[in-house]
Each structure stands twice: as structure tokens, then as C-alpha cells.
Write a protein that holds these residues in place. Structure first.
Motif, PDB file in Angstrom:
ATOM      1  N   GLY A 178      -5.040  -8.043  -6.277  1.00 12.71           N
ATOM      2  CA  GLY A 178      -6.403  -7.595  -6.026  1.00 12.71           C
ATOM      3  C   GLY A 178      -6.829  -6.808  -7.257  1.00 12.71           C
ATOM      4  O   GLY A 178      -7.361  -7.354  -8.213  1.00 12.71           O
ATOM      5  N   THR A 179      -6.531  -5.508  -7.249  1.00 12.28           N
ATOM      6  CA  THR A 179      -6.820  -4.691  -8.439  1.00 12.28           C
ATOM      7  C   THR A 179      -5.836  -4.967  -9.572  1.00 12.28           C
ATOM      8  O   THR A 179      -6.140  -4.705 -10.730  1.00 12.28           O
ATOM      9  N   GLY A 180      -4.624  -5.424  -9.231  1.00 13.29           N
ATOM     10  CA  GLY A 180      -3.603  -5.675 -10.249  1.00 13.29           C
ATOM     11  C   GLY A 180      -2.604  -4.535 -10.416  1.00 13.29           C
ATOM     12  O   GLY A 180      -1.684  -4.628 -11.224  1.00 13.29           O
ATOM     13  N   MET A 217      -0.258  -3.566  -8.310  1.00 10.52           N
ATOM     14  CA  MET A 217       1.086  -3.997  -7.879  1.00 10.52           C
ATOM     15  C   MET A 217       1.748  -4.859  -8.943  1.00 10.52           C
ATOM     16  O   MET A 217       2.906  -4.628  -9.298  1.00 10.52           O
ATOM     17  N   LYS A 248       0.825  -1.215   0.000  1.00 12.87           N
ATOM     18  CA  LYS A 248       0.000   0.000   0.000  1.00 12.87           C
ATOM     19  C   LYS A 248       0.855   1.258   0.000  1.00 12.87           C
ATOM     20  O   LYS A 248       0.521   2.235  -0.651  1.00 12.87           O
ATOM     21  N   ASN A 273      -7.322  -2.682   3.482  1.00 10.09           N
ATOM     22  CA  ASN A 273      -5.962  -2.303   3.876  1.00 10.09           C
ATOM     23  C   ASN A 273      -5.610  -0.930   3.325  1.00 10.09           C
ATOM     24  O   ASN A 273      -4.842  -0.176   3.921  1.00 10.09           O
ATOM     25  N   SER A 300       3.111  -8.827   0.733  1.00  4.98           N
ATOM     26  CA  SER A 300       2.610  -7.472   0.519  1.00  4.98           C
ATOM     27  C   SER A 300       1.936  -6.869   1.740  1.00  4.98           C
ATOM     28  O   SER A 300       1.318  -5.802   1.642  1.00  4.98           O
ATOM     29  N   LYS A 308       2.088   1.908  -3.516  1.00 10.45           N
ATOM     30  CA  LYS A 308       1.030   2.381  -4.418  1.00 10.45           C
ATOM     31  C   LYS A 308       0.597   3.816  -4.089  1.00 10.45           C
ATOM     32  O   LYS A 308       0.128   4.542  -4.935  1.00 10.45           O
TER      33      LYS A 308
HETATM   34  C1  LIG Z   1      -4.089  -4.453  -1.589  1.00 12.06           C
HETATM   35  C2  LIG Z   1      -3.257  -5.656  -1.369  1.00 12.06           C
HETATM   36  C3  LIG Z   1      -2.857  -6.489  -2.431  1.00 12.06           C
HETATM   37  C4  LIG Z   1      -3.322  -6.296  -3.830  1.00 12.06           C
HETATM   38  O1  LIG Z   1      -2.703  -5.255  -4.514  1.00 12.06           O
HETATM   39  P1  LIG Z   1      -3.265  -4.787  -5.925  1.00 12.06           P
HETATM   40  O2  LIG Z   1      -2.307  -3.755  -6.356  1.00 12.06           O
HETATM   41  O3  LIG Z   1      -4.639  -4.215  -5.653  1.00 12.06           O
HETATM   42  O4  LIG Z   1      -3.342  -5.964  -6.805  1.00 12.06           O
HETATM   43  C5  LIG Z   1      -2.043  -7.577  -2.146  1.00 12.06           C
HETATM   44  N1  LIG Z   1      -1.662  -7.832  -0.888  1.00 12.06           N
HETATM   45  C6  LIG Z   1      -2.035  -7.078   0.159  1.00 12.06           C
HETATM   46  C7  LIG Z   1      -1.602  -7.461   1.517  1.00 12.06           C
HETATM   47  C8  LIG Z   1      -2.849  -5.963  -0.048  1.00 12.06           C
HETATM   48  O5  LIG Z   1      -3.238  -5.234   0.994  1.00 12.06           O
END
Ligand SMILES: *Cc1c(COP(=O)(O)O)cnc(C)c1O
Length: 292
Positions: free
Chosen positions: A166-168, A170, A40, A68, A276, A43
Motif C-alpha cells: 500500500g504505502t510501501g 512493509m 499493522k 486496517n 499481511s 509497523k
Molecule cells: C496496510 C496493509 C498492507 C500494506 O502495507 P504498507 O506497509 O502500507 O505497504 C498490506 N496488507 C494488509 C492486509 C494491510 O492492512
């Protein structure tokens, strides 16, 4: 912007996954900060920089009650001195989730909107102002990917990078930042997220890049879990002392272990799993579910 200390990140070997000739390591982004954890921060950082450069005083963003992203924005804004508002999907709950409690303690103003309004990303009138800066949901966007491309690891040491999606944003950043020899594999934590590849591609510098996204390890869908996943998290922790979260990183570790067992990687592969962060998400599990 001195909000977190990137020197706290470590790269550690994971003997537990180093089977079938694979050398596996983990990048511990979860050690970055207890609240602005993991990916996070990466990003967010360029959005916050832009907001500062444009002299905005208030950050507005979107998220769910367990997000998160929401807590990370709340705490980053508290440290950086921005006011902030979180637009939260759904009705205001009678008791706040641990996520919402923390966000609110960090000073984030919470605004609950209906799922319909949320889908359209409607910003309530009272929050609109010239001094506000909007960070997209989950940090998904060009600046989010630009930040994710700066996730620090040794590019000479690893040939295969695996992360949860999640969203992609990362995974897109990691792809944009990798060398030509490296391969980045994303494991989606959502069920039937059929548009994911196309969404990732919007953030890629090289639009013809081959994507490696695996959709088999969602465990029923976003934030869903099973006994098997919880048992895996406890086993992994017992063996490696690595804590994972049930929404993202446990599914990543579980999936990578399966891929290794199924001989999906060539012997000699130097694998890096991106931890992450996201451990605050485990607070929504019943007490004593996890041994950590
Ligand atoms: C938000 C999150 C992700 C996903 O990241 P995206 O960029 O949305 O794909 C992965 N791992 C953790 C722990 C996150 O909080």
C-alpha cells in the motif's frame, strides 16, 4: 509491550501455488490478532514504544473509513492504555463502516475532516496537545519500516519473499531486514501509484538497492475488486483454507499465482508469501459474497 502474541504466527506450505517446480509457503500474520492484524502490528510497535518512552498519553493518527491501520491503532491503544484519536478522511457517514464501528468501540475518538484538509494532514486545533503523539498515515515512516523488518520468518528457508504494497512501508522493512541472497517482491494494490518506488526508497538503508515492484494486479485500483478476484478468493479458500482480504492479500495471491504460471520464478525457488492480515476489510462486502 505485550499487546499481541507473535507466537501465534505460523508458516504453512501452499500446495495450491507450488507448481512449475516452485515451493510456496505463506506466513500467516493474519493469525496474530483479530483486530491488530498482520503487518499493522509490526509497523506500529516502535511508534507505540516511542510514545510510551516520551510519556505521551494520546495517540493521533490518520486513515480512511475502511482502514486496517485505524482499527489496529484503536485496539492497540485500548490494550496499551493510550487515549487515541483517528482523523478520518471525508464527511462523517450516516452509518459507520464496520471499521469505524470497531474503532469507536475500542475507544478511538473519530474526527472527520474534508478531503482537502486530510491531504495536507491538518490536525484539528482541539486535538493538539503536548501529550499527544502522531503516528503517520498507514504507519509509513522510519519506525514503521524498522518494525516491519522484524516480521519473523526463517531467512534460511526462503529465497524470495512476496508481499502486497500500500504505502510501501512493509516492503521497505522486509528489504532492510533481508539477507543479501534474498529477493523481496512487492505487488502494489494501487492503480498508477507511480511515486511508490521513490517513497519506498526514502525508507531503505541501502539506497542503491534494486526494487522489484509489480503494478499489474491492482484490479482497478485501491479497494476495487472484480468477479474474477472474488471467485479466486473463494477457490483459494476451498483449496487451502486460507482466507484472504480483497484489498491486499487476495491481489497478492492472485498476482503470485500469475507470476508462477508465466514462469517468472526459477524452478526450485522457495517462495514465501506474506499474509499481511486485513481480513476485517471483507466486512464491507455484501453478505454471502465470500464462502468464509
Ligand atoms: C496496510 C496493509 C498492507 C500494506 O502495507 P504498507 O506497509 O502500507 O505497504 C498490506 N496488507 C494488509 C492486509 C494491510 O492492512
Amino acid at each position: 509491550m505485550n499487546i499481541v502474541d507473535e507466537n501465534l504466527i505460523t508458516t504453512d506450505p501452499v500446495p495450491y501455488l507450488s507448481k512449475n517446480g516452485i515451493q510456496a509457503s505463506v506466513l500467516r500474520l493474519d493469525k496474530l490478532h483479530p483486530i491488530i492484524s498482520g503487518n499493522k502490528w509490526f509497523k506500529l510497535k516502535y511508534y507505540l514504544k516511542e510514545a510510551e518512552e516520551q510519556n505521551r498519553h494520546t495517540i493521533i493518527t490518520f486513515g480512511g473509513a475502511y482502514s486496517n491501520h485505524i482499527v489496529a491503532v484503536a485496539e492497540a491503544c485500548r490494550i496499551a492504555g493510550f487515549k487515541c484519536s483517528g482523523i478520518i478522511r471525508g464527511e462523517e457517514p450516516e452509518t459507520y463502516s464496520p471499521t469505524l464501528k470497531t474503532a469507536s468501540q475500542c475507544g478511538m475518538q473519530l474526527k472527520f475532516i474534508t478531503r482537502g484538509a486530510y491531504k495536507q494532514k491538518i490536525i484539528p486545533e482541539e486535538l493538539k496537545s503536548d501529550g499527544s503523539y502522531i503516528i503517520p498515515e498507514g504507519g509509513f515512516g522510519e519506525l514503521g519500516a524498522l518494525g516491519a523488518a522484524t516480521i519473523p520468518y526463517d531467512k534460511n528457508k526462503f529465497d524470495t519473499i512476496c508481499c502486497a504494497c500500500g504505502t510501501g512501508a512493509m516492503v521497505a522493512g522486509l528489504i532492510n531486514g533481508k539477507t543479501q541472497k534474498q529477493k523481496v517482491i512487492g505487488l502494489s494494490v494501487l492503480k498508477n501509484h507511480t511515486g511508490l518506488e521513490a517513497e519506498i526508497r526514502t525508507l531503505l538503508i541501502n539506497k542503491s538497492e534494486t526494487l522489484h515492484i509489480i503494478h499489474d494486479f491492482h484490479f482497478g485500483g485501491y479497494a476495487k475488486q472484480t468477479q474474477e478476484l472474488i471467485k479466486f478468493m473463494n477457490d483459494l479458500y476451498r483449496d487451502t483454507k486460507i482466507p484472504t482480504d480483497f484489498v491486499y492479500t487476495a491481489k497478492l495471491f492472485y498476482g503470485v499465482r500469475q507470476l508462477i504460471i508465466q514462469n517468472n520464478f526459477k524452478p526450485g525457488t522457495k517462495l514465501l508469501l506474506i499474509h499481511s492480515g486485513g481480513l476485517q476489510g471483507n466486512l464491507s462486502l455484501q453478505k454471502r459474497t465470500l464462502i468464509f
